[in-house]
Design an enzyme around this catalytic site. Structure first.
Site, mmCIF file in Angstrom:
data_model
loop_
_atom_site.group_PDB
_atom_site.id
_atom_site.type_symbol
_atom_site.label_atom_id
_atom_site.label_comp_id
_atom_site.label_asym_id
_atom_site.label_seq_id
_atom_site.Cartn_x
_atom_site.Cartn_y
_atom_site.Cartn_z
ATOM 1 N N HIS A 126 -3.326 -5.835 6.065
ATOM 2 C CA HIS A 126 -4.444 -4.906 6.263
ATOM 3 C C HIS A 126 -5.588 -5.246 5.316
ATOM 4 O O HIS A 126 -6.760 -5.262 5.711
ATOM 5 C CB HIS A 126 -3.962 -3.471 6.025
ATOM 6 C CG HIS A 126 -5.076 -2.468 5.942
ATOM 7 N ND1 HIS A 126 -5.480 -1.716 7.034
ATOM 8 C CD2 HIS A 126 -5.859 -2.075 4.912
ATOM 9 C CE1 HIS A 126 -6.464 -0.921 6.666
ATOM 10 N NE2 HIS A 126 -6.720 -1.120 5.380
ATOM 11 N N GLU A 127 -5.273 -5.508 4.057
ATOM 12 C CA GLU A 127 -6.317 -5.816 3.076
ATOM 13 C C GLU A 127 -6.989 -7.158 3.371
ATOM 14 O O GLU A 127 -8.208 -7.291 3.222
ATOM 15 C CB GLU A 127 -5.726 -5.807 1.667
ATOM 16 C CG GLU A 127 -5.146 -4.469 1.233
ATOM 17 C CD GLU A 127 -6.118 -3.311 1.390
ATOM 18 O OE1 GLU A 127 -7.349 -3.548 1.316
ATOM 19 O OE2 GLU A 127 -5.668 -2.175 1.601
ATOM 20 N N HIS A 130 -9.725 -6.757 5.931
ATOM 21 C CA HIS A 130 -11.039 -6.334 5.431
ATOM 22 C C HIS A 130 -11.886 -7.548 5.063
ATOM 23 O O HIS A 130 -13.092 -7.580 5.319
ATOM 24 C CB HIS A 130 -10.870 -5.434 4.198
ATOM 25 C CG HIS A 130 -10.565 -4.002 4.524
ATOM 26 N ND1 HIS A 130 -11.407 -3.223 5.298
ATOM 27 C CD2 HIS A 130 -9.525 -3.207 4.166
ATOM 28 C CE1 HIS A 130 -10.890 -2.001 5.400
ATOM 29 N NE2 HIS A 130 -9.749 -1.968 4.733
ATOM 30 N N GLU A 202 -12.058 0.826 8.974
ATOM 31 C CA GLU A 202 -10.662 1.004 8.585
ATOM 32 C C GLU A 202 -9.749 0.873 9.808
ATOM 33 O O GLU A 202 -8.680 0.246 9.723
ATOM 34 C CB GLU A 202 -10.479 2.365 7.920
ATOM 35 C CG GLU A 202 -9.288 2.466 7.008
ATOM 36 C CD GLU A 202 -9.386 1.549 5.805
ATOM 37 O OE1 GLU A 202 -8.336 1.020 5.392
ATOM 38 O OE2 GLU A 202 -10.508 1.331 5.290
#
Length: 288
Positions: A126-127, A130, A202
């Site tokens: 997930h990070e 970004h 997000e």
């Protein structure tokens, strides 16, 4: 998300026309704020490391963590980012960096202790999403516009307070007050739009991160597990990570407010989990 970006651009285009009609020097304000934002943009990783107390670690110090980050980055053809660890019981993680070549992924000791390897790998995915989605760049541009209005609002306030820009010393005080009130309204609306944009980004990071890790169910499990432990952490500890709140896996202020309002940087947790569970079902059948 794209509609929100369009509305943000439209709002500030109209606001710029209003300021020019009011005789404001936009180049002066934009120049000062531009320098501030450029410095923040290029030093974001260092500033966040300093404010959160994160320490970069080597592969010898954190072999398992480095291995996970390296494998996930390779799956998405990304350069290996820097890896950092924050010594805190708060279960969280974040990423920063203006592009994949200058990226940094940080995790807390709390999240390492609470999640199993499958869940932690999903969080790191997930990070990395970004970074891959250039979220830092998008938010830097969006925040530039909000920072312009914030700077202008402060400048107008002090000039009115001391009688400048028309204040009480001439007949233009009413016009300056009108510019100030419009600036306040634009700042408030712009802030709401930027927060809405971070929530959409997000969702995008959840989706892209699930593709990177290949395990949306593990990310959903991690979100539920993390949120369940936040309620037991003191507020003073939660505030430690608020400087990186837009890039955390869950908001640092989740406790007590549920992240279900217009002023949250993250979407409602239950909605994120629901979308991840649906994505998990679609991926079982080769869909996205």
């Amino acid at each position: 998300m794209y509609f929100t970006m369009f509305m943000l651009g439209f709002l500030y285009a109209v606001f710029a026309l209003f300021l020019m009609a009011a005789g404001m020097e936009l180049m002066f304000v934009g120049g000062i704020v531009g320098i501030m934002v450029v410095v923040q943009y290029y030093m974001s990783d260092k500033l966040i490391l300093m404010s959160t107390g994160a320490k970069t670690v080597t592969a010898e110090e954190q072999p398992t963590l480095h291995r996970m980050v390296k494998e996930l980055a390779a799956r998405y053809d990304m350069p290996m980012p820097k890896v950092a660890v924050i010594d805190t019981a708060i279960p969280n993680a974040f990423a920063t960096g203006r592009n994949p070549k200058n990226a940094l992924v940080a995790v807390t000791t709390g999240i390492q202790q609470r999640l199993n390897e499958r869940e932690l790998q999903a969080v790191i995915g997930h990070e990395l999403a970004h970074v891959a989605n250039r979220d830092m760049r998008v938010l830097a541009i969006a925040n530039f516009l909000v920072t312009v209005t914030s700077f202008l609002m402060t400048m107008l306030f002090w000039n009115m307070l001391f009688g400048g820009m028309g204040g009480r010393r001439n007949n233009n005080g009413g016009g300056v007050m009108m510019v100030y009130l419009v600036t306040m309204i634009v700042y408030f609306i712009g802030q709401l739009l930027v927060l809405a944009l971070t929530r959409y980004r997000e969702y995008g990071a959840d989706h892209t991160g699930a593709e990177i890790s290949g395990d949306p169910g593990a990310l959903a499990d991690a979100l539920e597990k993390i949120s369940g432990t936040v309620a037991n952490i003191p507020d003073k500890d939660l505030r430690k990570l608020q400087t990186a709140s837009a890039f955390l896996i869950i908001p640092a202020a989740l406790k007590g407010e549920g992240s279900m309002n217009l002023f949250s940087t993250h979407p409602p947790l239950h909605e994120r989990v629901k979308r991840l569970r649906e994505l998990e079902q679609r991926m079982r059948y080769g869909l996205r």
